[in-house]
Scaffold this motif. Structure first.
Motif, PDB file in Angstrom:
ATOM      1  N   LEU A  62      36.405  27.582  40.267  1.00  0.00           N
ATOM      2  CA  LEU A  62      35.162  27.860  40.313  1.00  0.00           C
ATOM      3  C   LEU A  62      34.655  27.873  41.550  1.00  0.00           C
ATOM      4  O   LEU A  62      34.774  26.888  42.241  1.00  0.00           O
ATOM      5  CB  LEU A  62      34.476  28.021  38.684  1.00  0.00           C
ATOM      6  CG  LEU A  62      35.250  27.765  37.595  1.00  0.00           C
ATOM      7  CD1 LEU A  62      33.871  28.090  36.809  1.00  0.00           C
ATOM      8  CD2 LEU A  62      35.893  29.081  37.948  1.00  0.00           C
ATOM      9  N   SER A  73      28.675  41.152  41.029  1.00  0.00           N
ATOM     10  CA  SER A  73      29.680  40.213  40.946  1.00  0.00           C
ATOM     11  C   SER A  73      30.968  41.186  41.616  1.00  0.00           C
ATOM     12  O   SER A  73      30.596  41.823  41.663  1.00  0.00           O
ATOM     13  CB  SER A  73      29.639  40.337  39.231  1.00  0.00           C
ATOM     14  OG  SER A  73      30.807  39.864  38.991  1.00  0.00           O
ATOM     15  N   LEU A  76      27.757  30.392  31.871  1.00  0.00           N
ATOM     16  CA  LEU A  76      29.086  30.933  31.534  1.00  0.00           C
ATOM     17  C   LEU A  76      29.344  30.241  29.952  1.00  0.00           C
ATOM     18  O   LEU A  76      30.185  30.238  29.122  1.00  0.00           O
ATOM     19  CB  LEU A  76      29.980  29.624  32.213  1.00  0.00           C
ATOM     20  CG  LEU A  76      29.888  29.839  33.694  1.00  0.00           C
ATOM     21  CD1 LEU A  76      31.085  28.911  34.491  1.00  0.00           C
ATOM     22  CD2 LEU A  76      30.749  31.590  33.607  1.00  0.00           C
ATOM     23  N   MET A 120      38.745  34.353  34.316  1.00  0.00           N
ATOM     24  CA  MET A 120      37.855  34.499  35.414  1.00  0.00           C
ATOM     25  C   MET A 120      38.507  33.374  36.906  1.00  0.00           C
ATOM     26  O   MET A 120      38.850  33.981  38.141  1.00  0.00           O
ATOM     27  CB  MET A 120      36.938  34.803  35.444  1.00  0.00           C
ATOM     28  CG  MET A 120      36.402  35.684  34.991  1.00  0.00           C
ATOM     29  SD  MET A 120      34.568  36.203  34.287  1.00  0.00           S
ATOM     30  CE  MET A 120      33.540  34.548  33.989  1.00  0.00           C
ATOM     31  N   ARG A 121      38.506  32.597  36.165  1.00  0.00           N
ATOM     32  CA  ARG A 121      39.188  31.294  37.291  1.00  0.00           C
ATOM     33  C   ARG A 121      40.772  31.223  38.212  1.00  0.00           C
ATOM     34  O   ARG A 121      41.069  31.150  38.528  1.00  0.00           O
ATOM     35  CB  ARG A 121      39.261  29.524  36.003  1.00  0.00           C
ATOM     36  CG  ARG A 121      39.488  28.480  37.487  1.00  0.00           C
ATOM     37  CD  ARG A 121      40.197  27.425  36.946  1.00  0.00           C
ATOM     38  NE  ARG A 121      39.339  27.005  35.519  1.00  0.00           N
ATOM     39  CZ  ARG A 121      38.130  26.046  35.910  1.00  0.00           C
ATOM     40  NH1 ARG A 121      37.927  26.031  36.614  1.00  0.00           N
ATOM     41  NH2 ARG A 121      37.561  26.089  34.655  1.00  0.00           N
ATOM     42  N   SER A 176      33.206  34.859  46.858  1.00  0.00           N
ATOM     43  CA  SER A 176      34.239  34.783  45.492  1.00  0.00           C
ATOM     44  C   SER A 176      35.705  33.744  46.421  1.00  0.00           C
ATOM     45  O   SER A 176      36.835  33.841  44.798  1.00  0.00           O
ATOM     46  CB  SER A 176      34.808  36.482  45.305  1.00  0.00           C
ATOM     47  OG  SER A 176      35.879  36.530  46.287  1.00  0.00           O
ATOM     48  N   ASN A 195      36.247  43.180  34.697  1.00  0.00           N
ATOM     49  CA  ASN A 195      36.433  41.889  34.475  1.00  0.00           C
ATOM     50  C   ASN A 195      37.022  42.763  32.430  1.00  0.00           C
ATOM     51  O   ASN A 195      36.310  43.288  32.081  1.00  0.00           O
ATOM     52  CB  ASN A 195      36.265  41.187  34.144  1.00  0.00           C
ATOM     53  CG  ASN A 195      36.158  40.445  35.151  1.00  0.00           C
ATOM     54  OD1 ASN A 195      37.059  40.679  36.281  1.00  0.00           O
ATOM     55  ND2 ASN A 195      34.833  39.319  35.626  1.00  0.00           N
ATOM     56  N   THR A 251      25.759  37.987  30.878  1.00  0.00           N
ATOM     57  CA  THR A 251      26.856  38.670  30.374  1.00  0.00           C
ATOM     58  C   THR A 251      27.201  39.619  28.956  1.00  0.00           C
ATOM     59  O   THR A 251      27.982  40.408  29.982  1.00  0.00           O
ATOM     60  CB  THR A 251      27.542  37.314  31.104  1.00  0.00           C
ATOM     61  OG1 THR A 251      27.329  37.024  29.043  1.00  0.00           O
ATOM     62  CG2 THR A 251      27.894  36.809  31.079  1.00  0.00           C
ATOM     63  N   VAL A 295      36.758  32.178  30.348  1.00  0.00           N
ATOM     64  CA  VAL A 295      36.168  31.712  31.594  1.00  0.00           C
ATOM     65  C   VAL A 295      37.134  30.822  32.111  1.00  0.00           C
ATOM     66  O   VAL A 295      37.755  31.430  33.922  1.00  0.00           O
ATOM     67  CB  VAL A 295      35.143  30.637  31.785  1.00  0.00           C
ATOM     68  CG1 VAL A 295      35.191  29.957  32.733  1.00  0.00           C
ATOM     69  CG2 VAL A 295      34.017  30.519  30.958  1.00  0.00           C
ATOM     70  N   THR A 300      33.224  34.029  39.723  1.00  0.00           N
ATOM     71  CA  THR A 300      32.419  33.303  38.662  1.00  0.00           C
ATOM     72  C   THR A 300      32.061  31.633  39.792  1.00  0.00           C
ATOM     73  O   THR A 300      33.326  31.410  40.401  1.00  0.00           O
ATOM     74  CB  THR A 300      34.005  32.611  37.236  1.00  0.00           C
ATOM     75  OG1 THR A 300      33.903  33.879  37.249  1.00  0.00           O
ATOM     76  CG2 THR A 300      32.959  32.324  36.107  1.00  0.00           C
TER      77      THR A 300
END
Length: 249
Positions: A214, A143, A194, A205-206, A243, A150, A94, A202, A188
């Motif tokens: 997720l 991704s 993670l 993104m959720r 996704s 992001n 990441t 996190v 994610t």
């Protein structure tokens, strides 16, 4: 896990990042469906444990950002498996979680070296073997970050956008030659990667996923296995989405 009996019978696969997460889960399923699998990963100890857990036929510890190591791993895998029919590029990191103007140069370079350059080296090394056989399936794990970007994840987003672009180019180059290349664009999902991120990232993104959760690694592994199979025969240079509704293009 739904297993399709013998879907990969007689096939040999190389999976990078195979010691954990999506790579390991994909290997588990491919072995269950008849494939001989070689796992590549930087973590030699985790690699050995993963191979024993999923029943992989061969392992090779390497840094995919080193082209010479990739070439050596390819040669060793062909010798061990007899061929390479499937390449799943799942290795990735990441990087830092900070704004662009604060992004550490060493972290930027490392993310690009592994996520994009390393994937390029793997494709470059394995494709000639597939062309020689007149058959191949390449799955490059990108991704949704490569589509949307992001915040505070510029290196990761840029590297995954690069993976999508590389895959579109590669798939068109190989179309009509029996070798198919596609990219997976997951949101994610629950994975050891993670652990490299702060909880706030996190949760961000959720929050972007319409399904409100997720993903599960098994969901993306199922898609990878379709993409890596003979059934995926008329789609190349494309992206497959897992996704939860976040991206629909």
């Amino acid at each position: 896990m739904t297993v399709y009996a013998n879907r990969f019978s007689g096939r040999a696969a190389v999976i990078t990042g195979g010691a954990s997460g999506l790579g390991k889960e994909t290997a588990r399923r491919m072995v269950a469906e008849g494939a001989k699998v070689a796992l590549w990963d930087l973590n030699a100890d985790a690699l050995k444990a993963a191979a024993e857990e999923v029943g992989a036929s061969f392992t090779y510890a390497l840094d995919v950002s080193d082209e010479a190591q990739v070439a050596a791993a390819t040669a060793a895998s062909v010798e061990a498996l007899g061929k390479i029919d499937v390449l799943v590029n799942s290795a990735g990191i990441t990087g830092a979680t900070v704004p662009v103007h604060e992004f550490p140069l060493d972290s930027w370079k490392r993310v690009i070296d592994i996520n994009l350059n390393g994937l390029f080296y793997c494709c470059r090394s394995v494709v000639p073997h597939m062309l020689g056989a007149g058959y191949g399936r390449i799955v490059n794990v990108a991704s949704v970050a490569g589509k949307e970007g992001n915040p505070n994840a510029s290196a990761y987003s840029a590297s995954k956008a690069g993976v999508i672009g590389l895959t579109k180019s590669l798939g068109k180059e190989l179309a009509g030659k029996g070798v198919i290349a596609n990219a997976l664009t997951p949101a994610t999902f629950e994975s050891p990667i993670l652990e490299q991120l702060p909880a706030s990232q996190v949760e961000y993104m959720r929050s972007k996923i319409p399904m409100g959760r997720l993903g599960e690694v098994e969901e993306s592994a199922a898609m990878v296995c379709f993409m890596a199979s003979e059934e995926c025969s008329f789609t190349t240079a494309a992206t497959f989405d897992t996704s939860g509704g976040r991206t629909t293009f």
